[in-house]
Design a protein around this motif. Structure first.
Motif, PDB file in Angstrom:
ATOM      1  N   HIS A  36       0.848  -1.190   0.000  1.00 19.22           N
ATOM      2  CA  HIS A  36       0.000   0.000   0.000  1.00 19.22           C
ATOM      3  C   HIS A  36       0.888   1.246   0.000  1.00 19.22           C
ATOM      4  O   HIS A  36       1.798   1.362   0.830  1.00 19.22           O
ATOM      5  N   LYS A  38       0.323   5.207   0.577  1.00 20.35           N
ATOM      6  CA  LYS A  38      -0.723   6.089   1.085  1.00 20.35           C
ATOM      7  C   LYS A  38      -0.204   7.525   1.187  1.00 20.35           C
ATOM      8  O   LYS A  38       0.379   7.923   2.208  1.00 20.35           O
ATOM      9  N   ASP A  59      -4.979   5.811  -1.109  1.00 18.29           N
ATOM     10  CA  ASP A  59      -4.468   4.473  -0.789  1.00 18.29           C
ATOM     11  C   ASP A  59      -4.393   3.702  -2.098  1.00 18.29           C
ATOM     12  O   ASP A  59      -5.412   3.359  -2.691  1.00 18.29           O
ATOM     13  N   TYR A  60      -3.167   3.466  -2.571  1.00 16.97           N
ATOM     14  CA  TYR A  60      -2.943   2.717  -3.811  1.00 16.97           C
ATOM     15  C   TYR A  60      -2.400   1.347  -3.414  1.00 16.97           C
ATOM     16  O   TYR A  60      -1.292   1.242  -2.876  1.00 16.97           O
ATOM     17  N   ALA A  61      -3.183   0.294  -3.674  1.00 17.94           N
ATOM     18  CA  ALA A  61      -2.829  -1.038  -3.206  1.00 17.94           C
ATOM     19  C   ALA A  61      -2.569  -1.966  -4.392  1.00 17.94           C
ATOM     20  O   ALA A  61      -3.390  -2.066  -5.315  1.00 17.94           O
ATOM     21  N   ASP A  69      -6.442  -5.518  -6.805  1.00 18.79           N
ATOM     22  CA  ASP A  69      -5.791  -4.210  -6.750  1.00 18.79           C
ATOM     23  C   ASP A  69      -6.864  -3.125  -6.631  1.00 18.79           C
ATOM     24  O   ASP A  69      -7.960  -3.246  -7.194  1.00 18.79           O
ATOM     25  N   ASP A  71      -7.579   1.425  -5.692  1.00 15.10           N
ATOM     26  CA  ASP A  71      -7.110   2.728  -5.229  1.00 15.10           C
ATOM     27  C   ASP A  71      -8.288   3.460  -4.602  1.00 15.10           C
ATOM     28  O   ASP A  71      -9.430   3.319  -5.038  1.00 15.10           O
TER      29      ASP A  71
END
Length: 239
Positions: A36, A38, A59-61, A69, A71
């Motif tokens: 993640h 963030k 939050d880019y996971a 996946d 965001d």
């Protein structure tokens, strides 16, 4: 960072997560990992009796498994003003856009793994007026919240779930100590769904305490009762 008479605060957080059930299934569990990223950006400006701030958080996971996946984005603009020593006003507007993770939200009852996740967009506005000095024994608060939540994909799961709501509320607080207040809140909420069968009005009465950050313990706790009345005569009221 100083920008003229304002402050800009950037931050970034990096998380590594290990998950033993990525798709949240009762059988055939699949383990995986995720990273993640963030980011957060806060801008603040104070001008005498007025204060403004803007917040963005994300939050880019990225997952090791397919289809999970996501965001998430949150943006809020807020202004607070002192009309006088006994009167204060707050206004805010926030927008959020996020993916519901597999096995949660609208897909919580879906047994199969989905190719994509449910995308959600929410818009919320709030206006609030307070009468009473910050340290006075009693404060009265009146406010209004308007909001909407919409789903942009997977109609088979989300058809009819979009809704808007209107929530006026009033709060009375009584100072028990310099950092603790007893509060009583009455609020009314009207929900309007795309699926008319789910339209309803709710009224709630809550009471509890609020503790400011100057206390050794900060936060709030409330308990109360809520009653929902559905527009459809076939649906019973619930409490």
């Amino acid at each position: 960072f100083k920008l003229g008479e304002t402050d800009l605060t950037p931050a970034v957080r990096l998380d590594y997560v290990s998950i033993d059930n990525v798709y949240r299934k009762a059988t055939d569990e699949v383990s995986g990992t995720a990273i993640h990223v963030k980011p957060e950006l806060v801008w603040r400006a104070d001008r005498r009796l007025l204060a403004f701030d803007a917040l963005y958080s994300g939050d880019y996971a990225s997952f090791s498994e397919d289809g999970v996946d996501y965001d998430k984005h949150f943006l809020r603009l807020r202004g607070v003003g002192d009309i006088s020593s006994r009167q204060r006003f707050l206004a805010s507007l926030s927008v959020t856009n996020f993916d519901e993770e597999q096995g949660t939200g609208q897909a919580s009852s879906v047994l199969d793994v989905l190719d994509e996740q449910v995308e959600v967009t929410g818009i919320f506005g709030r206006a609030e007026y307070t009468y009473g000095a910050v340290n006075s024994r009693g404060n009265l608060v009146g406010g209004l919240i308007l909001g909407s939540l919409s789903y942009s994909n997977l109609d088979v799961l989300t058809d009819g779930d979009d809704y808007t709501f209107v929530r006026p509320y009033g709060v009375f607080s009584l100072r028990l100590s310099p950092d603790t207040r007893f509060v009583t809140e009455l609020r009314f909420t009207a929900y309007d769904y795309d699926d008319d069968a789910r339209d309803r009005d709710e009224i709630a009465l809550l009471t509890g305490v609020e503790m400011s950050a100057s206390s050794k313990l900060s936060g709030d706790a409330r308990i109360g009762v809520s009653k929902a009345s559905f527009d459809q005569d076939s649906d019973n009221d619930t409490t």
